[in-house]
Design a protein around this motif. Structure first.
Motif, PDB file in Angstrom:
ATOM      1  N   GLY A   1       0.815  -1.201   0.000  1.00  0.00           N
ATOM      2  CA  GLY A   1       0.000   0.000   0.000  1.00  0.00           C
ATOM      3  C   GLY A   1       0.848   1.249   0.000  1.00  0.00           C
ATOM      4  O   GLY A   1       2.052   1.199   0.211  1.00  0.00           O
ATOM      5  N   ASP A   2       0.207   2.354  -0.299  1.00  0.00           N
ATOM      6  CA  ASP A   2       0.893   3.631  -0.160  1.00  0.00           C
ATOM      7  C   ASP A   2       1.091   3.863   1.325  1.00  0.00           C
ATOM      8  O   ASP A   2       0.137   3.960   2.079  1.00  0.00           O
ATOM      9  N   TYR A   3       2.293   3.955   1.736  1.00  0.00           N
ATOM     10  CA  TYR A   3       2.584   4.075   3.151  1.00  0.00           C
ATOM     11  C   TYR A   3       3.615   5.171   3.349  1.00  0.00           C
ATOM     12  O   TYR A   3       4.712   5.098   2.818  1.00  0.00           O
ATOM     13  N   TYR A   4       3.260   6.172   4.076  1.00  0.00           N
ATOM     14  CA  TYR A   4       4.164   7.258   4.408  1.00  0.00           C
ATOM     15  C   TYR A   4       4.258   7.329   5.910  1.00  0.00           C
ATOM     16  O   TYR A   4       3.301   7.717   6.582  1.00  0.00           O
ATOM     17  N   ALA A   5       5.378   6.921   6.433  1.00  0.00           N
ATOM     18  CA  ALA A   5       5.584   6.928   7.877  1.00  0.00           C
ATOM     19  C   ALA A   5       5.684   8.358   8.381  1.00  0.00           C
ATOM     20  O   ALA A   5       6.222   9.228   7.708  1.00  0.00           O
ATOM     21  N   HIS A   6       5.166   8.571   9.553  1.00  0.00           N
ATOM     22  CA  HIS A   6       5.322   9.851  10.238  1.00  0.00           C
ATOM     23  C   HIS A   6       6.788   9.954  10.652  1.00  0.00           C
ATOM     24  O   HIS A   6       7.263   9.156  11.451  1.00  0.00           O
ATOM     25  N   PRO A   7       7.543  10.904  10.085  1.00  0.00           N
ATOM     26  CA  PRO A   7       8.969  10.985  10.421  1.00  0.00           C
ATOM     27  C   PRO A   7       9.166  11.411  11.871  1.00  0.00           C
ATOM     28  O   PRO A   7       8.642  12.441  12.300  1.00  0.00           O
ATOM     29  N   LYS A   8       9.888  10.591  12.612  1.00  0.00           N
ATOM     30  CA  LYS A   8      10.144  10.897  14.010  1.00  0.00           C
ATOM     31  C   LYS A   8      11.482  10.274  14.392  1.00  0.00           C
ATOM     32  O   LYS A   8      11.693   9.087  14.199  1.00  0.00           O
ATOM     33  N   TYR A   9      12.394  11.110  14.887  1.00  0.00           N
ATOM     34  CA  TYR A   9      13.690  10.606  15.325  1.00  0.00           C
ATOM     35  C   TYR A   9      14.315  11.586  16.297  1.00  0.00           C
ATOM     36  O   TYR A   9      13.880  12.729  16.431  1.00  0.00           O
ATOM     37  N   LYS A  10      15.350  11.120  16.955  1.00  0.00           N
ATOM     38  CA  LYS A  10      16.224  12.004  17.729  1.00  0.00           C
ATOM     39  C   LYS A  10      17.602  11.356  17.776  1.00  0.00           C
ATOM     40  O   LYS A  10      17.731  10.131  17.768  1.00  0.00           O
ATOM     41  N   PHE A  11      18.619  12.185  17.751  1.00  0.00           N
ATOM     42  CA  PHE A  11      19.983  11.694  17.823  1.00  0.00           C
ATOM     43  C   PHE A  11      20.863  12.754  18.454  1.00  0.00           C
ATOM     44  O   PHE A  11      20.490  13.917  18.555  1.00  0.00           O
ATOM     45  N   GLY A  12      22.005  12.332  18.887  1.00  0.00           N
ATOM     46  CA  GLY A  12      22.980  13.252  19.441  1.00  0.00           C
ATOM     47  C   GLY A  12      24.346  12.597  19.446  1.00  0.00           C
ATOM     48  O   GLY A  12      24.456  11.372  19.388  1.00  0.00           O
ATOM     49  N   TYR A  13      25.380  13.402  19.501  1.00  0.00           N
ATOM     50  CA  TYR A  13      26.735  12.885  19.600  1.00  0.00           C
ATOM     51  C   TYR A  13      27.644  13.958  20.169  1.00  0.00           C
ATOM     52  O   TYR A  13      27.298  15.137  20.211  1.00  0.00           O
ATOM     53  N   GLY A  14      28.797  13.548  20.610  1.00  0.00           N
ATOM     54  CA  GLY A  14      29.799  14.468  21.105  1.00  0.00           C
ATOM     55  C   GLY A  14      31.190  13.977  20.738  1.00  0.00           C
ATOM     56  O   GLY A  14      31.404  12.771  20.597  1.00  0.00           O
ATOM     57  N   VAL A  15      32.101  14.898  20.574  1.00  0.00           N
ATOM     58  CA  VAL A  15      33.496  14.580  20.258  1.00  0.00           C
ATOM     59  C   VAL A  15      34.372  15.356  21.229  1.00  0.00           C
ATOM     60  O   VAL A  15      34.177  16.554  21.432  1.00  0.00           O
ATOM     61  N   LYS A  16      35.316  14.652  21.830  1.00  0.00           N
ATOM     62  CA  LYS A  16      36.326  15.306  22.677  1.00  0.00           C
ATOM     63  C   LYS A  16      37.626  14.564  22.394  1.00  0.00           C
ATOM     64  O   LYS A  16      37.887  13.514  22.963  1.00  0.00           O
ATOM     65  N   ASP A  17      38.412  15.105  21.480  1.00  0.00           N
ATOM     66  CA  ASP A  17      39.625  14.457  21.015  1.00  0.00           C
ATOM     67  C   ASP A  17      40.831  15.129  21.661  1.00  0.00           C
ATOM     68  O   ASP A  17      41.148  16.284  21.363  1.00  0.00           O
ATOM     69  N   ALA A  18      41.510  14.409  22.541  1.00  0.00           N
ATOM     70  CA  ALA A  18      42.654  14.969  23.262  1.00  0.00           C
ATOM     71  C   ALA A  18      43.842  15.242  22.342  1.00  0.00           C
ATOM     72  O   ALA A  18      44.642  16.138  22.606  1.00  0.00           O
ATOM     73  N   LYS A  19      43.949  14.506  21.252  1.00  0.00           N
ATOM     74  CA  LYS A  19      45.077  14.692  20.340  1.00  0.00           C
ATOM     75  C   LYS A  19      44.914  15.959  19.499  1.00  0.00           C
ATOM     76  O   LYS A  19      45.845  16.722  19.311  1.00  0.00           O
ATOM     77  N   THR A  20      43.716  16.182  18.967  1.00  0.00           N
ATOM     78  CA  THR A  20      43.484  17.336  18.080  1.00  0.00           C
ATOM     79  C   THR A  20      42.841  18.516  18.806  1.00  0.00           C
ATOM     80  O   THR A  20      42.673  19.563  18.225  1.00  0.00           O
ATOM     81  N   TRP A  21      42.420  18.330  20.035  1.00  0.00           N
ATOM     82  CA  TRP A  21      41.726  19.336  20.835  1.00  0.00           C
ATOM     83  C   TRP A  21      40.342  19.660  20.263  1.00  0.00           C
ATOM     84  O   TRP A  21      39.754  20.683  20.578  1.00  0.00           O
ATOM     85  N   ASP A  22      39.831  18.800  19.420  1.00  0.00           N
ATOM     86  CA  ASP A  22      38.517  18.999  18.811  1.00  0.00           C
ATOM     87  C   ASP A  22      37.439  18.686  19.841  1.00  0.00           C
ATOM     88  O   ASP A  22      37.421  17.594  20.410  1.00  0.00           O
ATOM     89  N   LYS A  23      36.559  19.659  20.094  1.00  0.00           N
ATOM     90  CA  LYS A  23      35.458  19.479  21.047  1.00  0.00           C
ATOM     91  C   LYS A  23      34.188  20.005  20.416  1.00  0.00           C
ATOM     92  O   LYS A  23      34.132  21.164  19.995  1.00  0.00           O
TER      93      LYS A  23
END
Length: 121
Positions: free
Chosen positions: A44-66
């Motif tokens: 059938g024609d099916y269109y899901a209701h878009p629903k999501y959540k995501f997150g991430y973090g970076v803390k690199d001691a070598k490059t100092w990238d935060k």
């Protein structure tokens, strides 16, 4: 640093693709065999209701990238934020909303209270 950013970018994109492509109902995307008013091989024609959540973090001691990022979507409403530490130690944070009114973002900067090169001890 570039390889860390590339890996994180690929993981975020793959996560979004998986969330968006995953069936959002218990019937695996089949809508009772109805398509355009008639029955066609159980699909059938099916269109899901878009629903999501995501997150991430970076803390690199070598490059100092935060940096951190998070986003939530429910239908046509998206909210999120991301933060990154600038080379001078200050933080830039962007909070954003995208909905029927368009995309709106607010940028905030938090100054570094410990100048670069200043070490305690």
């Amino acid at each position: 640093m570039a390889s860390t950013v590339a890996i994180v970018s690929v993981l975020v994109i793959l996560g979004l693709v998986c969330v968006i492509a995953a069936p959002q109902s218990g019937n695996g995307g089949i809508a009772n065999g109805v398509r355009g008013g008639g029955v066609h091989h159980g699909w059938g024609d099916y269109y899901a209701h878009p629903k999501y959540k995501f997150g991430y973090g970076v803390k690199d001691a070598k490059t100092w990238d935060k940096k951190t990022a998070a986003e939530w979507r429910d239908g046509s409403n998206v909210k999120g934020h991301y933060s990154l530490q600038e080379p001078d130690g200050s933080w830039r944070t962007v909070n954003y909303v995208a909905d029927e009114k368009g995309f709106r973002a607010q940028v905030h900067r938090t100054p570094n209270h410990h100048p670069v090169g200043h070490h305690q001890g």
